[in-house]
Design a protein around this motif. Structure first.
Motif, PDB file in Angstrom:
ATOM      1  N   LEU A 143      -4.301  13.638   4.105  1.00 34.01           N
ATOM      2  CA  LEU A 143      -4.333  15.096   3.954  1.00 34.01           C
ATOM      3  C   LEU A 143      -4.191  15.767   5.312  1.00 34.01           C
ATOM      4  CD1 LEU A 143      -7.238  14.536   1.651  1.00 34.01           C
ATOM      5  CD2 LEU A 143      -5.495  16.146   0.921  1.00 34.01           C
ATOM      6  N   TYR A 144      -3.278  16.732   5.391  1.00 37.64           N
ATOM      7  CA  TYR A 144      -3.040  17.538   6.591  1.00 37.64           C
ATOM      8  C   TYR A 144      -2.844  18.986   6.155  1.00 37.64           C
ATOM      9  CZ  TYR A 144      -1.920  13.267   9.226  1.00 37.64           C
ATOM     10  OH  TYR A 144      -1.965  12.042   9.833  1.00 37.64           O
ATOM     11  N   GLU A 145      -2.899  19.899   7.110  1.00 36.75           N
ATOM     12  CA  GLU A 145      -2.562  21.281   6.806  1.00 36.75           C
ATOM     13  C   GLU A 145      -1.047  21.449   6.768  1.00 36.75           C
ATOM     14  OE1 GLU A 145      -4.477  24.189   9.300  1.00 36.75           O
ATOM     15  OE2 GLU A 145      -6.452  23.671   8.508  1.00 36.75           O
ATOM     16  N   HIS A 146      -0.598  22.415   5.950  1.00 39.05           N
ATOM     17  CA  HIS A 146       0.824  22.781   5.941  1.00 39.05           C
ATOM     18  C   HIS A 146       1.256  23.044   7.388  1.00 39.05           C
ATOM     19  CE1 HIS A 146       0.942  23.136   1.603  1.00 39.05           C
ATOM     20  NE2 HIS A 146       0.005  24.054   1.600  1.00 39.05           N
ATOM     21  N   GLY A 147       2.417  22.540   7.764  1.00 39.70           N
ATOM     22  CA  GLY A 147       2.950  22.792   9.097  1.00 39.70           C
ATOM     23  C   GLY A 147       2.440  21.868  10.183  1.00 39.70           C
ATOM     24  N   ASP A 148       1.568  20.920   9.847  1.00 39.96           N
ATOM     25  CA  ASP A 148       1.086  19.986  10.865  1.00 39.96           C
ATOM     26  C   ASP A 148       2.253  19.116  11.322  1.00 39.96           C
ATOM     27  OD1 ASP A 148      -0.050  17.535  12.082  1.00 39.96           O
ATOM     28  OD2 ASP A 148      -1.974  18.363  11.419  1.00 39.96           O
ATOM     29  N   GLY A 192      -8.090  17.521  11.852  1.00 39.06           N
ATOM     30  CA  GLY A 192      -6.787  17.786  11.273  1.00 39.06           C
ATOM     31  C   GLY A 192      -6.320  16.822  10.204  1.00 39.06           C
ATOM     32  N   HIS A 193      -7.119  15.823   9.864  1.00 42.41           N
ATOM     33  CA  HIS A 193      -6.663  14.765   8.949  1.00 42.41           C
ATOM     34  C   HIS A 193      -7.837  14.211   8.151  1.00 42.41           C
ATOM     35  CE1 HIS A 193      -5.629  10.289   8.440  1.00 42.41           C
ATOM     36  NE2 HIS A 193      -4.777  10.900   7.659  1.00 42.41           N
ATOM     37  N   ARG A 194      -7.569  13.976   6.879  1.00 37.19           N
ATOM     38  CA  ARG A 194      -8.498  13.252   6.020  1.00 37.19           C
ATOM     39  C   ARG A 194      -7.678  12.159   5.338  1.00 37.19           C
ATOM     40  NH1 ARG A 194     -10.436  16.792   8.680  1.00 37.19           N
ATOM     41  NH2 ARG A 194     -12.022  18.288   8.053  1.00 37.19           N
ATOM     42  N   ILE A 231       0.873  -1.176   0.000  1.00 36.06           N
ATOM     43  CA  ILE A 231       0.000   0.000   0.000  1.00 36.06           C
ATOM     44  C   ILE A 231       0.905   1.220   0.000  1.00 36.06           C
ATOM     45  CG2 ILE A 231      -1.721   1.331   1.273  1.00 36.06           C
ATOM     46  CD1 ILE A 231      -2.652  -1.354   2.512  1.00 36.06           C
ATOM     47  N   VAL A 232       0.816   2.024  -1.043  1.00 39.83           N
ATOM     48  CA  VAL A 232       1.626   3.226  -1.159  1.00 39.83           C
ATOM     49  C   VAL A 232       0.931   4.335  -0.372  1.00 39.83           C
ATOM     50  CG1 VAL A 232       2.507   4.972  -2.762  1.00 39.83           C
ATOM     51  CG2 VAL A 232       2.602   2.524  -3.365  1.00 39.83           C
ATOM     52  N   ASP A 233       1.645   4.887   0.624  1.00 36.69           N
ATOM     53  CA  ASP A 233       1.126   5.996   1.416  1.00 36.69           C
ATOM     54  C   ASP A 233       1.707   7.302   0.903  1.00 36.69           C
ATOM     55  OD1 ASP A 233      -0.575   5.076   3.759  1.00 36.69           O
ATOM     56  OD2 ASP A 233       1.140   3.723   3.956  1.00 36.69           O
ATOM     57  N   ILE A 234       0.837   8.287   0.778  1.00 37.19           N
ATOM     58  CA  ILE A 234       1.210   9.615   0.297  1.00 37.19           C
ATOM     59  C   ILE A 234       0.649  10.623   1.285  1.00 37.19           C
ATOM     60  CG2 ILE A 234       0.908  11.297  -1.576  1.00 37.19           C
ATOM     61  CD1 ILE A 234       0.517   8.857  -3.476  1.00 37.19           C
ATOM     62  N   VAL A 235       1.439  11.639   1.622  1.00 41.95           N
ATOM     63  CA  VAL A 235       0.928  12.725   2.456  1.00 41.95           C
ATOM     64  C   VAL A 235       0.825  13.972   1.579  1.00 41.95           C
ATOM     65  CG1 VAL A 235       3.171  13.477   3.383  1.00 41.95           C
ATOM     66  CG2 VAL A 235       1.087  13.903   4.686  1.00 41.95           C
ATOM     67  N   VAL A 236      -0.314  14.644   1.697  1.00 41.23           N
ATOM     68  CA  VAL A 236      -0.589  15.867   0.955  1.00 41.23           C
ATOM     69  C   VAL A 236      -0.880  16.961   1.976  1.00 41.23           C
ATOM     70  CG1 VAL A 236      -2.177  16.999  -0.664  1.00 41.23           C
ATOM     71  CG2 VAL A 236      -1.513  14.612  -1.032  1.00 41.23           C
ATOM     72  N   THR A 237      -0.195  18.097   1.842  1.00 36.80           N
ATOM     73  CA  THR A 237      -0.465  19.209   2.743  1.00 36.80           C
ATOM     74  C   THR A 237      -1.210  20.310   1.985  1.00 36.80           C
ATOM     75  OG1 THR A 237       1.745  20.119   2.323  1.00 36.80           O
ATOM     76  CG2 THR A 237       1.467  18.749   4.291  1.00 36.80           C
ATOM     77  N   VAL A 238      -2.185  20.883   2.676  1.00 36.98           N
ATOM     78  CA  VAL A 238      -3.048  21.919   2.101  1.00 36.98           C
ATOM     79  C   VAL A 238      -3.119  23.096   3.076  1.00 36.98           C
ATOM     80  CG1 VAL A 238      -4.401  20.248   0.767  1.00 36.98           C
ATOM     81  CG2 VAL A 238      -5.152  20.876   3.074  1.00 36.98           C
ATOM     82  N   ASP A 239      -3.589  24.230   2.599  1.00 38.44           N
ATOM     83  CA  ASP A 239      -3.686  25.416   3.442  1.00 38.44           C
ATOM     84  C   ASP A 239      -4.731  25.285   4.541  1.00 38.44           C
ATOM     85  OD1 ASP A 239      -1.692  26.873   2.185  1.00 38.44           O
ATOM     86  OD2 ASP A 239      -3.070  27.812   0.764  1.00 38.44           O
TER      87      ASP A 239
END
Length: 188
Positions: A121-126, A106-108, A73-81
């Protein structure tokens, strides 16, 4: 369109696990160089879905560490505003074919229908993102901790797990131990 820093509306306060608990029926696979290609394909897919969001995208988890056996399972983290601006990031990812699995403060988490790619998905700086990258980078460079982590996962996967999250929780002590060594190695 990039939003100002911080949520513009309250975030969720509970954990929503779409589809409920799932039994873990996976085994570890030897590292597969194709995982890096899968990451690159999904990075492009995510960038295409989120062109105006200014998202940061990183390959994390065991599939991002050459030489480390992993569940495929490939895990990817994406940061959003703004994690609460789901119309900016969650809706486009769902339209791009990902399915919502987790919505929590704080997470999706969205994933492919085949469940072979998980996008966090997390916010930038989490701080959670820094923790993922700390572990990944340390495991990439430290053969002893990489072997410790792999052996721990092998031992845990020899047991039956009724929920994937319980398996993940069972690795916590070893992960914390490894991250503490990683911090010391970085001088933190």
């Amino acid at each position: 369109m990039s939003r100002s820093r911080g949520p513009r509306r309250p975030d969720v306060t509970t954990v929503e696990l779409v589809g409920g608990a799932e039994a873990l029926e996976l085994e570890l696979h030897e590292h597969d160089e194709r995982w890096a290609g899968t990451y690159l394909e999904h990075r492009a897919r995510i960038r295409a879905a989120l062109p105006a969001v200014g998202a940061g995208i990183e390959h994390i988890g065991s599939t991002s560490v050459p030489g480390l056996a992993a569940k495929p399972i490939v895990d990817i983290v994406v940061t959003v505003d703004d994690i609460t601006a789901e119309e900016d990031h969650l809706d486009p990812l769902l339209a791009a074919g990902y399915e919502l699995r987790v919505r929590e403060p704080g997470h999706r988490l969205v994933r492919t229908p085949a469940r072979d790619v998980h996008v966090h998905l997390y916010e930038h700086g989490d701080p959670a993102v820094d923790e993922y990258l700390l572990l990944r980078d340390h495991l990439r460079s430290d053969a002893d901790d990489r072997a410790l982590y792999e052996n721990t996962k092998r031992a845990l996967l020899s047991q039956r797990w009724d929920d994937t999250n319980d398996y993940a929780d069972a690795k916590t002590d070893v992960i914390l131990e490894i991250k503490e060594r990683a911090r010391k190695a970085r001088g933190r």
